[in-house]
Structure formats: structure tokens, C-alpha cells
Scaffold this active site. Structure first.
Site, PDB file in Angstrom:
ATOM      1  N   ASN A 143       0.845  -1.196   0.000  1.00 16.63           N
ATOM      2  CA  ASN A 143       0.000   0.000   0.000  1.00 16.63           C
ATOM      3  C   ASN A 143       0.878   1.242   0.000  1.00 16.63           C
ATOM      4  O   ASN A 143       2.102   1.143  -0.020  1.00 16.63           O
ATOM      5  CB  ASN A 143      -0.961  -0.026   1.188  1.00 16.63           C
ATOM      6  CG  ASN A 143      -0.205  -0.069   2.495  1.00 16.63           C
ATOM      7  OD1 ASN A 143       0.478   0.882   2.855  1.00 16.63           O
ATOM      8  ND2 ASN A 143      -0.293  -1.190   3.206  1.00 16.63           N
ATOM      9  N   ASP A 176      -4.377  -6.047   5.163  1.00 17.70           N
ATOM     10  CA  ASP A 176      -5.393  -6.869   5.828  1.00 17.70           C
ATOM     11  C   ASP A 176      -5.343  -8.316   5.358  1.00 17.70           C
ATOM     12  O   ASP A 176      -5.743  -9.218   6.073  1.00 17.70           O
ATOM     13  CB  ASP A 176      -6.786  -6.281   5.571  1.00 17.70           C
ATOM     14  CG  ASP A 176      -6.985  -4.979   6.341  1.00 17.70           C
ATOM     15  OD1 ASP A 176      -6.561  -4.931   7.510  1.00 17.70           O
ATOM     16  OD2 ASP A 176      -7.541  -4.024   5.771  1.00 17.70           O
ATOM     17  N   PRO A 181      -2.790 -11.454  10.512  1.00 12.55           N
ATOM     18  CA  PRO A 181      -3.032 -11.194  11.946  1.00 12.55           C
ATOM     19  C   PRO A 181      -3.231  -9.696  12.168  1.00 12.55           C
ATOM     20  O   PRO A 181      -2.649  -8.875  11.458  1.00 12.55           O
ATOM     21  CB  PRO A 181      -1.731 -11.652  12.616  1.00 12.55           C
ATOM     22  CG  PRO A 181      -0.702 -11.660  11.538  1.00 12.55           C
ATOM     23  CD  PRO A 181      -1.431 -11.938  10.254  1.00 12.55           C
ATOM     24  N   ASP A 182      -4.057  -9.371  13.139  1.00 10.81           N
ATOM     25  CA  ASP A 182      -4.235  -7.959  13.516  1.00 10.81           C
ATOM     26  C   ASP A 182      -3.275  -7.699  14.681  1.00 10.81           C
ATOM     27  O   ASP A 182      -3.498  -8.156  15.812  1.00 10.81           O
ATOM     28  CB  ASP A 182      -5.693  -7.693  13.925  1.00 10.81           C
ATOM     29  CG  ASP A 182      -5.942  -6.198  14.124  1.00 10.81           C
ATOM     30  OD1 ASP A 182      -5.095  -5.531  14.757  1.00 10.81           O
ATOM     31  OD2 ASP A 182      -6.980  -5.707  13.629  1.00 10.81           O
ATOM     32  N   PHE A 225      -3.600   3.728  15.239  1.00 12.35           N
ATOM     33  CA  PHE A 225      -3.954   4.775  14.284  1.00 12.35           C
ATOM     34  C   PHE A 225      -5.154   4.290  13.492  1.00 12.35           C
ATOM     35  O   PHE A 225      -5.292   3.089  13.239  1.00 12.35           O
ATOM     36  CB  PHE A 225      -2.782   5.072  13.332  1.00 12.35           C
ATOM     37  CG  PHE A 225      -1.913   6.196  13.819  1.00 12.35           C
ATOM     38  CD1 PHE A 225      -1.167   6.052  14.984  1.00 12.35           C
ATOM     39  CD2 PHE A 225      -1.854   7.395  13.136  1.00 12.35           C
ATOM     40  CE1 PHE A 225      -0.366   7.090  15.452  1.00 12.35           C
ATOM     41  CE2 PHE A 225      -1.059   8.439  13.591  1.00 12.35           C
ATOM     42  CZ  PHE A 225      -0.321   8.289  14.749  1.00 12.35           C
ATOM     43  N   LYS A 281     -13.251   1.764  16.538  1.00 16.61           N
ATOM     44  CA  LYS A 281     -11.992   1.006  16.477  1.00 16.61           C
ATOM     45  C   LYS A 281     -11.360   0.882  17.863  1.00 16.61           C
ATOM     46  O   LYS A 281     -10.733  -0.125  18.182  1.00 16.61           O
ATOM     47  CB  LYS A 281     -11.043   1.711  15.506  1.00 16.61           C
ATOM     48  CG  LYS A 281     -10.278   0.744  14.639  1.00 16.61           C
ATOM     49  CD  LYS A 281      -9.683   1.388  13.407  1.00 16.61           C
ATOM     50  CE  LYS A 281     -10.504   1.078  12.166  1.00 16.61           C
ATOM     51  NZ  LYS A 281      -9.889   1.608  10.949  1.00 16.61           N
TER      52      LYS A 281
HETATM   53  N1  CTP Z   1      -3.358  -2.749  12.451  1.00 16.08           N
HETATM   54  C1  CTP Z   1      -2.557  -3.787  12.842  1.00 16.08           C
HETATM   55  N2  CTP Z   1      -2.638  -4.978  12.195  1.00 16.08           N
HETATM   56  C2  CTP Z   1      -3.495  -5.162  11.183  1.00 16.08           C
HETATM   57  C3  CTP Z   1      -4.325  -4.094  10.768  1.00 16.08           C
HETATM   58  C4  CTP Z   1      -4.218  -2.898  11.430  1.00 16.08           C
HETATM   59  O1  CTP Z   1      -1.774  -3.620  13.770  1.00 16.08           O
HETATM   60  N3  CTP Z   1      -3.542  -6.330  10.568  1.00 16.08           N
HETATM   61  C5  CTP Z   1      -3.311  -1.483  13.183  1.00 16.08           C
HETATM   62  C6  CTP Z   1      -2.725  -0.315  12.452  1.00 16.08           C
HETATM   63  O2  CTP Z   1      -1.329  -0.210  12.644  1.00 16.08           O
HETATM   64  C7  CTP Z   1      -3.469   0.854  13.056  1.00 16.08           C
HETATM   65  C8  CTP Z   1      -4.824   0.273  13.383  1.00 16.08           C
HETATM   66  O3  CTP Z   1      -4.629  -1.128  13.466  1.00 16.08           O
HETATM   67  O4  CTP Z   1      -2.900   1.255  14.265  1.00 16.08           O
HETATM   68  C9  CTP Z   1      -5.926   0.586  12.420  1.00 16.08           C
HETATM   69  O5  CTP Z   1      -5.656   0.058  11.195  1.00 16.08           O
HETATM   70  P1  CTP Z   1      -6.719   0.158   9.983  1.00 16.08           P
HETATM   71  O6  CTP Z   1      -6.091  -0.485   8.804  1.00 16.08           O
HETATM   72  O7  CTP Z   1      -7.164   1.554   9.840  1.00 16.08           O
HETATM   73  O8  CTP Z   1      -7.891  -0.689  10.542  1.00 16.08           O
HETATM   74  P2  CTP Z   1      -8.545  -2.000  10.046  1.00 16.08           P
HETATM   75  O9  CTP Z   1      -8.490  -2.951  11.158  1.00 16.08           O
HETATM   76  O10 CTP Z   1      -7.957  -2.443   8.758  1.00 16.08           O
HETATM   77  O11 CTP Z   1     -10.038  -1.562   9.869  1.00 16.08           O
HETATM   78  P3  CTP Z   1     -10.815  -1.146   8.543  1.00 16.08           P
HETATM   79  O12 CTP Z   1     -10.694  -2.308   7.642  1.00 16.08           O
HETATM   80  O13 CTP Z   1     -12.174  -0.854   9.075  1.00 16.08           O
HETATM   81  O14 CTP Z   1     -10.142   0.095   8.009  1.00 16.08           O
END
Ligand code: CTP
Length: 417
Positions: free
Chosen positions: A224, A292, A320-321, A340, A354
Site C-alpha cells: 500500500n 489486511d 493477523p491484527d 492509528f 476502532k
Molecule cells: N493494524 C494492525 N494490524 C493489522 C491491521 C491494522 O496492527 N492487521 C493497526 C494499524 O497499525 C493501526 C490500526 O490497526 O494502528 C488501524 O488500522 P486500519 O487499517 O485503519 O484498521 P482495520 O483494522 O484495517 O479496519 P478497517 O478495515 O475498518 O479500516
């Protein structure tokens, strides 16, 4: 990088340069030239092995001052004793900082003038490491580095090393930072003056930054447009506030901020593993734009066009998140976890949601609808659990970093009282 822009009035005026024995020692000569040009007063200590690479005469000519080589030189000691010399400096710069010098600094060994100076000084020390990539990555070297970084006085910061081709032909981290980058680190260093001004001293901060890169095959991938600028600015600001900073970074074209330990990763899985490995931490700021999804079975050979078969189908699986995993970590949840939220609309509602779903303490809501990616300007709002949202004026990413770090320092101060 904004993190190394020189302030109008540098606080460091007198530099004691220790030149260690490595091929990068030739760059120390250029560094001296740049320091003198910047108006700094420079004295040099040349180690025995440093003298294998550069001559005392070159250093003396460039510094305009006698070069010290021996601990037990009656002539030198009469002119200025080694203790006096170590206190004369506002900042000690070790360039190149070899594995040997680092080991001596970590253990307090004092068997020559350079190592004795390092334990006699009341000035902070800036290390510019330079060594072969395997030496740099060796656990003993990394342990020594962690040891000196953990000292509260004298304070050690590190500039570099850079990634690149080495004199020995290998490639990787270990090349000494360029003289201009070392000079920038010196000019932005607060020297002895900054000792009391480090509200996050003794804290370990973990920062993620940049995009991730999820391979499709050996030459293609999903990524990205994150530049990493915001995360790097935060890492630099945390280091300036005295924290020990581990920056886990996806692929970006930015230099490592002064005083920050960078771990370079590509995929979300690697980022999570690096974050886990860096724990425990007192606080975490996750700015990375983690993909994602990743491709379920990345090909180990380049996918070729197959005549008549049309494009290949890619199956994506969820990554993984990392923010969620860290916020719910069973053993080592940092005391303060900040995420963020990059949104292209409904910032307030989505960022607040969030905060709940991720389980973190704060969210910096970031409106990316108007070309924030790669830009220096940004517009954010701070969401804290149980508090009304705090909108910040549109400002630079560096200013956001400073403001966030200030808010973090205030938070920890309140917690401690
Ligand atoms: N983040 C993370 N790991 C992921 C996705 C996100 O650690 N796999 C963290 C980012 O570093 C940021 C926060 O989560 O601090 C928000 O990320 P964002 O991409 O905006 O959120 P998403 O969970 O992808 O939600 P959405 O799809 O609704 O945008």
C-alpha cells in the site's frame, strides 16, 4: 528527514571524537571536516587499531588539535589529563564504533584511552557503529548495544548503521552512517544540557511503521501507499524524550531516526513476530499500514502468463491484527497501547468504534481523504477511552509526533503520581 534537521542554536559545541579501528575510519576524516565547517570544536582520540586505518597526522591537521592515542603519555597528560579531556566534551562521538569498542563500553573495561574516557565522562555518547553484517547481527553485539542503551547516565544514542554493500562484499546492515547523517545527529543532540529533559527515560517504546509487503510470487506482491513518515517521526520523538525505542518497520525509503533501534520486516506475520520479540514494552504506537490480507499460497517461482488461460486467481487469507493481538496480549500487554485509524470519512464514529474493537487505549484518528499518504502535513484527532475526542489542528507529521509524545509523557507522569 525532519528528525535530523539542525536546531537554530546547536547545544553541542565541543565534540570528542573516538576513532575506532575499522575500514569506515576514513569516513571519520570527512566527519571532522564537516564538524569543523559547522563551527564545532573537535578533539580526537585514535585507538591503536584506528591508527591502522587513518594516521594521527591527518586527524590532527583536520581537527586543528593534537590527537590523543595513549593513556599513559606524560606529555599528553600534562597538557590535558584524560579525565579532564573526557569532561571537556559536550558530546563524545564514537565513529566508527567497532564491536570491540562497544564491548568495552558495555562492560566498563578500561584498558586504553578510548575505553577509559568512556567511563570517565559525564557527557552523553553518540555511537556510529560500523562492522560486518554478521558481526552486527551477532547476539553478543546486540546485547552490548542494549546494555549501553539502557544506561541512564551517561546516555548512549546510536546513529546508523545503514544497510548496504560492505567493504568485505557482503550486504546488509553494518555500514557506518554517512558523515552528513552523523553530523545531523550531533547538531540535533542536546548534549549535556538535555540530561534532565527526558520524561520517558527508562521506558521502552515499541513503534510499527510503514506498509507491509505480502508476496504473490518472488517478484510481485500486495502492498500500500504508506510512506512510514508518521511512524518514523513518532519513533524519533520518543527517542528524544529519552525512551528506548524499537521501531518495527515495513519497507520504506527513510533513514532510521537517531537513537532508534530499527527491525526491518516485510510481511504482517514478520511484523507480528518482531513485535512479540521486542516485548516487554511500556508503550506501543502502531502506525503501520498492515495489509489486511495476504496471498494464501505465494508462488515460489514467478507466475508466467499462460496463453489462452487468462489471469491467475489469487486466494487471499486474513493477516493477523497486530494491534488487537498486542492490546489483548496475555503476558506482556504494554501499559499504553496506541493505534492509528486511517479513514476516508466518518472519522469520529469509526475511530471511536476502532477503540472498542481493537482493545487499545488511544486511537489517533487520521483523515486520509485528501492525499495524506507520503505528504508531510496531516490532520488528526486523539481519541482516548472515556474522554471526549481531542481534535488537533492541521499540522506536520513531526508536530503530531511531538504532541503525541508529550501526551504520552503527561499520561505516564499522572500514572506515576
Ligand atoms: N493494524 C494492525 N494490524 C493489522 C491491521 C491494522 O496492527 N492487521 C493497526 C494499524 O497499525 C493501526 C490500526 O490497526 O494502528 C488501524 O488500522 P486500519 O487499517 O485503519 O484498521 P482495520 O483494522 O484495517 O479496519 P478497517 O478495515 O475498518 O479500516
Amino acid at each position: 528527514m525532519t528528525a535530523v534537521e539542525a536546531p537554530h542554536t546547536p547545544r553541542v559545541r565541543r565534540v570528542l571524537l573516538i576513532v575506532g579501528g575499522g575500514i569506515a575510519a576514513y569516513k571519520a576524516l570527512e566527519l571532522v571536516r564537516l564538524m569543523r565547517k559547522a563551527g564545532l570544536e573537535v578533539k580526537a582520540v585514535l585507538t591503536r587499531s584506528g591508527a591502522e586505518f587513518v594516521t594521527p597526522l591527518s586527524l590532527a591537521a583536520l581537527t586543528g588539535s593534537a590527537v590523543r592515542q595513549d593513556l599513559f603519555s606524560s606529555e599528553d597528560e600534562t597538557a590535558m589529563g584524560h579525565i579532564e579531556l573526557s569532561r571537556w566534551a559536550d558530546l563524545i562521538v564514537v565513529a566508527p564504533a567497532t564491536a570491540g569498542l562497544l564491548a568495552k563500553a558495555a562492560t566498563g573495561a578500561a584498558d586504553d584511552l578510548a575505553s577509559t574516557t568512556l567511563i570517565a565522562t559525564d557527557a552523553p555518547v553518540l555511537l556510529a557503529p560500523a562492522m560486518n553484517v554478521r558481526m552486527w547481527l551477532h547476539p553478543a553485539v546486540q546485547a552490548n548495544l542494549a546494555t549501553v542503551r539502557a544506561f541512564s547516565e551517561p546516555r548512549y544514542t546510536v546513529v546508523g548503521p545503514d544497510d548496504g554493500e560492505m567493504a568485505c562484499g557482503e550486504y546488509g546492515p553494518g555500514r557506518m552512517a554517512e558523515p552528513a547523517a552523523i553530523l545531523a545527529a550531533i547538531l540535533t543532540h542536546d548534549g549535556k544540557a538535555g540530561s534532565g529533559d527526558r520524561p520517558l527515560a527508562g521506558r521502552h517504546a515499541l513503534v510499527t511503521a510503514g506498509p507491509t509487503f505480502e508476496p504473490i510470487d518472488p517478484v510481485r506482491g500486495l502492498t500500500n501507499r504508506s510512506s512510514g513518515k508518521q511512524g518514523y517521526a513518532i519513533a524519533g520523538a520518543l527517542a528524544r524524550a529519552g525512551a528506548r525505542v524499537t521501531l518495527v518497520s515495513g519497507p520504506v525509503g527513510l533513514g532510521t531516526p537517531t537513537g532508534v533501534d530499527r527491525v526491518s520486516v516485510e510481511t504482517a506475520d514478520q511484523m507480528l513476530a518482531a513485535v512479540e520479540a521486542a516485548l516487554p514494552a511500556d508503550l506501543a504506537v502502531l502506525t503501520a499500514a498492515v495489509s489486511d490480507w495476504r496471498v494464501a499460497d505465494a508462488a515460489d517461482r514467478k507466475i508466467k502468463k499462460q496463453p489462452g488461460e487468462g489471469p491467475p486467481t489469487l486466494t487471499l487469507v486474513e493477516n493477523p491484527d497486530i494491534l488487537k493481538a498486542l492490546s489483548r496480549h496475555p503476558d506482556h500487554r504494554p501499559a499504553l497501547v496506541i493505534g492509528f485509524a486511517a479513514e476516508t470519512g466518518e472519522l469520529e464514529r469509526r475511530a471511536a468504534a476502532k477503540l472498542e474493537t481493537k482493545g487499545c487505549d488511544w486511537i489517533v484518528g487520521n483523515d486520509v481523504s485528501e492525499g495524506v499518504f507520503g505528504a508531510d502535513e496531516t490532520r488528526v484527532m486523539l481519541f482516548r477511552k472515556g474522554q471526549t475526542p481531542d481534535p488537533w489542528p492541521e499540522t506536520t507529521k513531526t508536530a503530531v509526533a511531538d504532541r503525541l509524545v508529550h501526551a504520552v509523557a503527561v499520561h505516564f507522569k499522572k500514572e506515576a503520581s
